[in-house]
Design a protein around this motif. Structure first.
Motif, mmCIF file in Angstrom:
data_model
loop_
_atom_site.group_PDB
_atom_site.id
_atom_site.type_symbol
_atom_site.label_atom_id
_atom_site.label_comp_id
_atom_site.label_asym_id
_atom_site.label_seq_id
_atom_site.Cartn_x
_atom_site.Cartn_y
_atom_site.Cartn_z
ATOM 1 N N LYS A 113 0.849 -1.185 0.000
ATOM 2 C CA LYS A 113 0.000 0.000 0.000
ATOM 3 C C LYS A 113 0.890 1.242 0.000
ATOM 4 C CE LYS A 113 -3.464 2.390 2.728
ATOM 5 N NZ LYS A 113 -4.097 2.464 4.037
ATOM 6 N N ILE A 114 0.569 2.208 -0.848
ATOM 7 C CA ILE A 114 1.303 3.461 -0.903
ATOM 8 C C ILE A 114 0.370 4.577 -0.436
ATOM 9 C CG2 ILE A 114 2.527 5.117 -2.355
ATOM 10 C CD1 ILE A 114 3.226 2.766 -4.200
ATOM 11 N N ILE A 169 7.768 0.415 5.346
ATOM 12 C CA ILE A 169 9.126 0.109 4.922
ATOM 13 C C ILE A 169 9.832 1.443 4.679
ATOM 14 C CG2 ILE A 169 10.552 -1.148 3.268
ATOM 15 C CD1 ILE A 169 8.605 -2.911 4.906
ATOM 16 N N GLU A 170 10.734 1.827 5.590
ATOM 17 C CA GLU A 170 11.340 3.154 5.553
ATOM 18 C C GLU A 170 12.213 3.386 4.324
ATOM 19 O OE1 GLU A 170 10.662 5.750 7.415
ATOM 20 O OE2 GLU A 170 9.235 4.543 8.551
ATOM 21 N N PHE A 171 12.990 2.398 3.897
ATOM 22 C CA PHE A 171 13.891 2.629 2.775
ATOM 23 C C PHE A 171 13.152 2.772 1.439
ATOM 24 C CE2 PHE A 171 13.661 -1.974 2.783
ATOM 25 C CZ PHE A 171 13.660 -2.305 1.439
ATOM 26 N N LEU A 172 11.876 2.372 1.386
ATOM 27 C CA LEU A 172 11.070 2.579 0.184
ATOM 28 C C LEU A 172 10.245 3.856 0.272
ATOM 29 C CD1 LEU A 172 9.715 -1.034 -0.464
ATOM 30 C CD2 LEU A 172 11.556 0.148 -1.650
ATOM 31 N N SER A 173 10.049 4.383 1.484
ATOM 32 C CA SER A 173 9.288 5.610 1.690
ATOM 33 C C SER A 173 10.215 6.801 1.473
ATOM 34 C CB SER A 173 8.729 5.644 3.110
ATOM 35 O OG SER A 173 7.929 4.512 3.343
ATOM 36 N N GLN A 174 9.632 7.922 1.094
ATOM 37 C CA GLN A 174 10.468 9.097 0.856
ATOM 38 C C GLN A 174 9.685 10.376 1.127
ATOM 39 O OE1 GLN A 174 11.758 9.327 -3.166
ATOM 40 N NE2 GLN A 174 9.733 9.238 -4.025
ATOM 41 N N ARG A 175 10.418 11.471 1.233
ATOM 42 C CA ARG A 175 9.827 12.782 1.419
ATOM 43 C C ARG A 175 10.450 13.707 0.382
ATOM 44 N NH1 ARG A 175 9.215 14.519 7.410
ATOM 45 N NH2 ARG A 175 7.575 12.988 7.188
ATOM 46 N N GLU A 176 9.611 14.426 -0.346
ATOM 47 C CA GLU A 176 10.082 15.344 -1.385
ATOM 48 C C GLU A 176 9.931 16.767 -0.887
ATOM 49 O OE1 GLU A 176 8.152 14.655 -5.089
ATOM 50 O OE2 GLU A 176 8.945 12.643 -5.285
ATOM 51 N N TYR A 177 11.044 17.496 -0.818
ATOM 52 C CA TYR A 177 11.030 18.839 -0.259
ATOM 53 C C TYR A 177 10.823 19.931 -1.297
ATOM 54 C CZ TYR A 177 12.378 17.170 4.295
ATOM 55 O OH TYR A 177 12.378 16.548 5.512
ATOM 56 N N HIS A 232 4.584 19.260 10.516
ATOM 57 C CA HIS A 232 3.842 19.384 9.268
ATOM 58 C C HIS A 232 2.361 19.125 9.498
ATOM 59 C CE1 HIS A 232 7.342 19.820 6.713
ATOM 60 N NE2 HIS A 232 7.917 18.849 7.401
ATOM 61 N N ASP A 233 1.534 19.800 8.733
ATOM 62 C CA ASP A 233 0.077 19.649 8.792
ATOM 63 C C ASP A 233 -0.338 18.786 7.596
ATOM 64 O OD1 ASP A 233 -2.577 19.911 9.400
ATOM 65 O OD2 ASP A 233 -2.756 21.938 8.580
ATOM 66 N N TRP A 234 -0.280 17.455 7.761
ATOM 67 C CA TRP A 234 -0.481 16.519 6.666
ATOM 68 C C TRP A 234 -1.950 16.360 6.318
ATOM 69 C CZ3 TRP A 234 3.898 15.721 4.417
ATOM 70 C CH2 TRP A 234 5.067 15.561 5.125
ATOM 71 N N ILE A 235 -2.219 16.243 5.010
ATOM 72 C CA ILE A 235 -3.523 15.780 4.546
ATOM 73 C C ILE A 235 -3.279 14.584 3.636
ATOM 74 C CG2 ILE A 235 -4.748 17.971 4.718
ATOM 75 C CD1 ILE A 235 -4.452 18.292 1.711
ATOM 76 N N LEU A 236 -4.121 13.595 3.759
ATOM 77 C CA LEU A 236 -4.016 12.373 2.967
ATOM 78 C C LEU A 236 -4.645 12.609 1.609
ATOM 79 C CD1 LEU A 236 -3.108 9.419 3.131
ATOM 80 C CD2 LEU A 236 -5.399 8.868 3.906
ATOM 81 N N LEU A 237 -3.961 12.201 0.550
ATOM 82 C CA LEU A 237 -4.445 12.421 -0.808
ATOM 83 C C LEU A 237 -5.048 11.151 -1.371
ATOM 84 C CD1 LEU A 237 -1.443 14.422 -2.246
ATOM 85 C CD2 LEU A 237 -3.498 15.300 -1.192
ATOM 86 N N GLU A 238 -6.191 11.296 -2.025
ATOM 87 C CA GLU A 238 -6.839 10.167 -2.684
ATOM 88 C C GLU A 238 -6.416 10.105 -4.155
ATOM 89 O OE1 GLU A 238 -8.676 7.842 -1.184
ATOM 90 O OE2 GLU A 238 -8.307 8.878 0.701
ATOM 91 N N GLU A 239 -6.668 11.172 -4.883
ATOM 92 C CA GLU A 239 -6.243 11.266 -6.280
ATOM 93 C C GLU A 239 -4.988 12.119 -6.293
ATOM 94 O OE1 GLU A 239 -9.228 12.334 -9.143
ATOM 95 O OE2 GLU A 239 -10.794 11.603 -7.813
ATOM 96 N N LYS A 240 -3.852 11.458 -6.363
ATOM 97 C CA LYS A 240 -2.567 12.091 -6.106
ATOM 98 C C LYS A 240 -2.322 13.352 -6.920
ATOM 99 C CE LYS A 240 1.192 9.895 -7.202
ATOM 100 N NZ LYS A 240 2.304 8.981 -7.233
ATOM 101 N N THR A 241 -2.358 13.295 -8.214
ATOM 102 C CA THR A 241 -1.974 14.424 -9.053
ATOM 103 C C THR A 241 -2.920 15.604 -8.894
ATOM 104 O OG1 THR A 241 -1.064 12.865 -10.645
ATOM 105 C CG2 THR A 241 -1.382 15.105 -11.393
ATOM 106 N N GLN A 256 5.844 16.820 0.249
ATOM 107 C CA GLN A 256 5.098 15.595 -0.034
ATOM 108 C C GLN A 256 5.766 14.416 0.660
ATOM 109 O OE1 GLN A 256 4.313 15.002 -4.188
ATOM 110 N NE2 GLN A 256 4.392 17.193 -4.543
ATOM 111 N N ASP A 257 4.964 13.487 1.148
ATOM 112 C CA ASP A 257 5.464 12.332 1.878
ATOM 113 C C ASP A 257 4.811 11.078 1.307
ATOM 114 O OD1 ASP A 257 6.866 11.041 3.979
ATOM 115 O OD2 ASP A 257 5.024 10.970 5.159
ATOM 116 N N TYR A 258 5.630 10.100 0.960
ATOM 117 C CA TYR A 258 5.148 8.825 0.422
ATOM 118 C C TYR A 258 5.540 7.724 1.396
ATOM 119 C CZ TYR A 258 5.047 11.613 -3.834
ATOM 120 O OH TYR A 258 4.805 12.592 -4.749
#
Length: 94
Positions: free
Chosen positions: A24-25, A47-55, A75-84, A36-38
């Motif tokens: 699951k992503i 799995i930390e080594f597959l997860s990343q944060r884009e600054y 950070h004030d995160w919101i979960l995205l459904e339709e990513k783009t 952005q945080d994946y």
């Protein structure tokens, strides 16, 4: 190929299929600075080594740091459904 080898090959591909299906992503974006945080999880474990944060996606984090002179925490995160579509909406609102 004997019977045991066939069974092992079938078992291997079945386990590989289960691993792929249970992956699951989760994509999140900060409402304040645009980071952005994946998070990639397999079977509910992140799995930390597959997860990343884009600054610097769209340069929003660079603008934030220039404006305030420090890192934005927490950070004030919101979960995205339709990513783009959702990322573009959040970035445009900053």
């Amino acid at each position: 190929m004997n019977r045991t080898q066939k069974r092992n090959v079938i078992l291997f591909f079945f386990l590989l299929f289960l691993l792929i299906v249970s992956t699951k992503i989760e994509t999140r974006v900060c409402q304040a600075c645009g980071v952005q945080d994946y998070n990639v999880s397999i079977g509910g474990t992140t799995i930390e080594f597959l997860s990343q944060r884009e600054y610097d996606e769209f340069g929003t984090y660079k603008k934030w740091k220039k404006k305030f002179g420090k890192e934005h925490q927490p950070h004030d995160w919101i979960l995205l459904e339709e990513k783009t579509k959702d990322i573009i909406k959040v970035i445009d609102s900053l």
